[in-house]
Design a protein around this motif. Structure first.
Motif, PDB file in Angstrom:
ATOM      1  N   LYS A  83       0.810  -1.218   0.000  1.00  0.00           N
ATOM      2  CA  LYS A  83       0.000   0.000   0.000  1.00  0.00           C
ATOM      3  C   LYS A  83       0.842   1.267   0.000  1.00  0.00           C
ATOM      4  N   ASP A  84       2.123   1.140   0.424  1.00  0.00           N
ATOM      5  CA  ASP A  84       2.980   2.323   0.453  1.00  0.00           C
ATOM      6  C   ASP A  84       3.750   2.524  -0.844  1.00  0.00           C
ATOM      7  N   VAL A  85       3.527   1.650  -1.826  1.00  0.00           N
ATOM      8  CA  VAL A  85       4.170   1.791  -3.136  1.00  0.00           C
ATOM      9  C   VAL A  85       3.199   2.519  -4.069  1.00  0.00           C
ATOM     10  N   HIS A  86       3.641   3.641  -4.597  1.00  0.00           N
ATOM     11  CA  HIS A  86       2.745   4.453  -5.418  1.00  0.00           C
ATOM     12  C   HIS A  86       3.235   4.638  -6.853  1.00  0.00           C
ATOM     13  N   THR A  87       4.429   4.135  -7.139  1.00  0.00           N
ATOM     14  CA  THR A  87       4.961   4.173  -8.505  1.00  0.00           C
ATOM     15  C   THR A  87       5.741   2.888  -8.751  1.00  0.00           C
ATOM     16  N   CYS A  88       5.475   2.242  -9.867  1.00  0.00           N
ATOM     17  CA  CYS A  88       6.192   0.999 -10.162  1.00  0.00           C
ATOM     18  C   CYS A  88       6.250   0.778 -11.672  1.00  0.00           C
ATOM     19  N   GLU A  96       7.732  -2.280 -21.362  1.00  0.00           N
ATOM     20  CA  GLU A  96       7.480  -1.914 -19.978  1.00  0.00           C
ATOM     21  C   GLU A  96       6.792  -0.563 -19.933  1.00  0.00           C
ATOM     22  N   LEU A  97       5.891  -0.413 -18.994  1.00  0.00           N
ATOM     23  CA  LEU A  97       5.274   0.883 -18.743  1.00  0.00           C
ATOM     24  C   LEU A  97       5.375   1.186 -17.253  1.00  0.00           C
ATOM     25  N   ILE A  98       5.064   2.406 -16.900  1.00  0.00           N
ATOM     26  CA  ILE A  98       5.093   2.847 -15.506  1.00  0.00           C
ATOM     27  C   ILE A  98       3.671   3.158 -15.072  1.00  0.00           C
ATOM     28  N   VAL A  99       3.333   2.785 -13.862  1.00  0.00           N
ATOM     29  CA  VAL A  99       2.054   3.161 -13.265  1.00  0.00           C
ATOM     30  C   VAL A  99       2.347   4.010 -12.026  1.00  0.00           C
ATOM     31  N   THR A 100       1.733   5.184 -11.933  1.00  0.00           N
ATOM     32  CA  THR A 100       1.956   6.030 -10.761  1.00  0.00           C
ATOM     33  C   THR A 100       0.646   6.604 -10.246  1.00  0.00           C
ATOM     34  N   LEU A 408      -8.682   6.573 -15.728  1.00  0.00           N
ATOM     35  CA  LEU A 408      -7.310   6.295 -16.133  1.00  0.00           C
ATOM     36  C   LEU A 408      -6.861   7.323 -17.162  1.00  0.00           C
ATOM     37  N   ASN A 409      -5.730   7.947 -16.902  1.00  0.00           N
ATOM     38  CA  ASN A 409      -5.127   8.876 -17.854  1.00  0.00           C
ATOM     39  C   ASN A 409      -3.746   8.337 -18.207  1.00  0.00           C
ATOM     40  N   GLU A 410      -3.088   8.970 -19.132  1.00  0.00           N
ATOM     41  CA  GLU A 410      -1.757   8.490 -19.507  1.00  0.00           C
ATOM     42  C   GLU A 410      -0.959   9.584 -20.190  1.00  0.00           C
ATOM     43  N   ARG A 411       0.344   9.421 -20.141  1.00  0.00           N
ATOM     44  CA  ARG A 411       1.269  10.276 -20.868  1.00  0.00           C
ATOM     45  C   ARG A 411       2.439   9.436 -21.353  1.00  0.00           C
ATOM     46  N   VAL A 412       3.113   9.945 -22.379  1.00  0.00           N
ATOM     47  CA  VAL A 412       4.311   9.304 -22.917  1.00  0.00           C
ATOM     48  C   VAL A 412       5.436  10.335 -22.932  1.00  0.00           C
ATOM     49  N   LEU A 440       0.980   5.343 -16.990  1.00  0.00           N
ATOM     50  CA  LEU A 440      -0.453   5.334 -16.709  1.00  0.00           C
ATOM     51  C   LEU A 440      -0.712   6.062 -15.392  1.00  0.00           C
ATOM     52  N   ILE A 441      -1.775   6.861 -15.377  1.00  0.00           N
ATOM     53  CA  ILE A 441      -2.173   7.615 -14.188  1.00  0.00           C
ATOM     54  C   ILE A 441      -3.553   7.122 -13.773  1.00  0.00           C
ATOM     55  N   PRO A 442      -3.634   6.173 -12.836  1.00  0.00           N
ATOM     56  CA  PRO A 442      -4.939   5.668 -12.400  1.00  0.00           C
ATOM     57  C   PRO A 442      -5.583   6.630 -11.406  1.00  0.00           C
TER      58      PRO A 442
END
Length: 543
Positions: A83-88, A96-100, A408-412, A440-442
């Protein structure tokens, strides 16, 4: 369809895997060297799942089809990372993509370092066949052009035309009375408000954009349209159906990303063509009539309000390109119809489950605007609606927090860049993001962080927005996006929502949840916007 395409994609990946792994090793060495030079540390990585790494994608698609896509993101991060992980980093197949869900990173992407970011190419490629190149679908210089063309239209007072909204609220009441009218004790039958809200916002938005409402709520109100040689009359009966079906295809195309070419296109192309034909007809009418467009509308519809605002008419003063006019108006049409209808639906979804909130809100509405009188105009002014009852904004904000209309939003990254947080064992160090990386920005996941919103994060409680002098939110709450690409129609969406709330609560003094079972979990049906997967099942009591 999706699983077949995924199987073909997996087969292709078998042949590409060796080359891809070798290339990834080389790229990773270069990225590690650049990250070290910039003082960045690597982010934590989610475990790879499934055959060739497609497992995560399959899980996500299944969750979306089960109307719980936003919850899946929260569960995956919390259960697999903590629960304390907010970016991976999330590995999927050969990329690979990033979720934050970290507001600091969101602020960097949308505002403080916005030049380093843009929407992904896949959004443009997935959305463009249906809506064309416009303010929501385009990138780079094309987006700047669209923004410059459309933005001035949303700074004009005429955009908040309450008389237009009132006409269609009356059609909403007509539809409720016609099919679910109150019985002897004043209660309507149980029914789903959600499709009526979608009809209403489609009717409002088509009238605002083109001057002619589609009148999906009450087809008998449709006026006879003039004949344009060489152009078939617009399909007013099915335009909403074509939009919904086309958006469902967009969702699947977006999920498959670079493998979207594996999908059949015949059905999708048919929906795109129908939507295009609808908009093209009005564009041609405006181009042929020129400055007499408004006069023709007034003659045919009987609506003679002075200074009437029609978006197409205003845009045609700036460009005569029929494709651009079609695309820009379709971009506004989908946003004006879908996200607003979803928002209004969620507001009444929660009001039906929280009678105390309904009663408190109704009391304030009656004090300010009085009861409903069917034979009298509402008398509501825009500034009064905007400023006089802050609790309306609290209710709307809380509905947006509990059920973001864009979950869900996103940027590149358009160049090598750095996010301020996410690196290192504790996630507090900066992390290097190579050019081309998708993030990805959830937004739903951000609104479920109890360290931001408190231990009652899962409760619908509008009062949280009024405590301590009023909550000032930043990038942890971005229901309409943020930064340079923030939604231009945010004010109009909030105005429509507030007006509909006032008029419905003036007329009805009680609301009941009619869903069976009453305590069923929330379902998020996601086709670009996020609507209730179980509808808005209610019973209303006439005051």
């Amino acid at each position: 369809m999706f699983l077949f395409a995924l199987a073909v994609a997996a087969a292709i990946c078998v042949f590409q895997l060796a080359h891809s792994l070798q290339r990834k090793k080389s790229v990773r060495r270069r990225n590690d060297e650049e990250a070290a030079r910039l003082g960045c540390r690597p982010a934590r990585v989610m475990p790879t799942k499934g055959f060739l790494g497609f497992g995560r994608l399959v899980e996500s698609v299944k969750a979306t089809k089960a109307d719980r896509g936003p919850q899946y993101v929260v569960e995956a991060i919390d259960q697999e990372m903590g629960k304390d992980v907010h970016t991976c980093v999330v590995p999927i197949a050969d990329y690979e993509l990033i979720v934050t869900r970290d507001p600091a990173n969101v602020q960097a992407m949308l505002a403080s370092k916005a030049p380093d970011w843009d929407v992904g190419e896949q959004r443009n490629a997935s959305w463009k066949p249906l809506f064309g190149s416009g303010v929501f679908t385009s990138r780079g210089e094309a987006w700047k052009h669209s923004r410059a063309l459309v933005r001035p239209q949303f700074t004009k007072d005429q955009i908040n035309d309450l008389a237009l909204i009132e006409r269609h609220v009356q059609q909403l009441f007509f539809a409720i009375d016609r099919s679910y009218g109150a019985g002897e004790k004043g209660w309507t039958a149980g029914f789903d408000l959600q499709p009526l809200f979608y009809n209403m916002t489609l009717d409002i938005t088509t009238e605002l954009i083109y001057g002619y409402s589609v009148h999906s709520q009450n087809p008998s109100e449709r006026v006879e349209l003039p004949v344009i040689p060489g152009y078939e009359p617009p399909d007013r009966e099915n335009i909403g159906t074509h939009m919904d079906a086309g958006k469902a295809w967009i969702e699947t195309r977006g999920a498959l990303w670079k493998y979207r070419w594996l999908l059949p296109t015949k059905e999708f192309n048919a929906h795109c063509a129908a939507v295009h034909k609808y908009a093209e007809w009005f564009v041609q009418l405006r181009l042929q009539r020129g400055d007499k467009y408004l006069a023709g509308i007034q003659s045919e519809t009987g609506l003679t309000s002075p200074g009437r605002y029609i978006l197409l008419d205003e845009l045609a003063k700036l460009t005569q390109d029929p494709v651009e006019l079609r695309s820009q108006t379709l971009n506004i049409l989908t946003a004006g119809r879908d996200t607003t209808a979803s928002l209004i639906g969620w507001v009444f979804y929660f009001l039906a489950r929280h009678q105390d909130v309904f009663n408190k809100l109704r009391e304030q509405i009656l004090q300010q605007f009085g009861p409903y009188h069917p034979s009298q105009p509402s008398g509501i002014e825009f500034k009064e609606l905007r400023d006089s009852i802050p609790y309306i904004n609290s209710v709307v904000n809380e509905a947006l927090r509990m059920a973001p209309v864009i979950p869900l939003n996103e940027r590149v990254a358009v160049r090598d860049t750095v996010l301020p947080r996410g690196g290192g064992d504790d996630g507090n160090d900066p992390m290097f993001v190579p050019k081309g990386t998708q993030v990805l920005i959830p937004t739903y996941a951000m609104t479920r962080r109890d360290d931001i919103w408190g231990p009652d994060v899962d409760q619908f409680r509008p009062e949280r927005w009024e405590e301590n002098g009023g909550r000032k939110f930043g990038f942890e709450f971005i229901p309409f996006g943020g930064g340079i690409r923030q939604c231009l129609g945010q004010q109009f969406a909030r105005t429509k929502t507030a007006y509909v709330i006032v008029r419905l609560l003036q007329r009805y003094d009680k609301i009941e949840n009619a869903q069976e079972p009453a305590d069923a979990p929330m379902r998020f049906h996601h086709t670009i916007e996020n609507r209730s997967g179980s509808g808005v099942q209610v019973r209303l009591h006439e005051a």
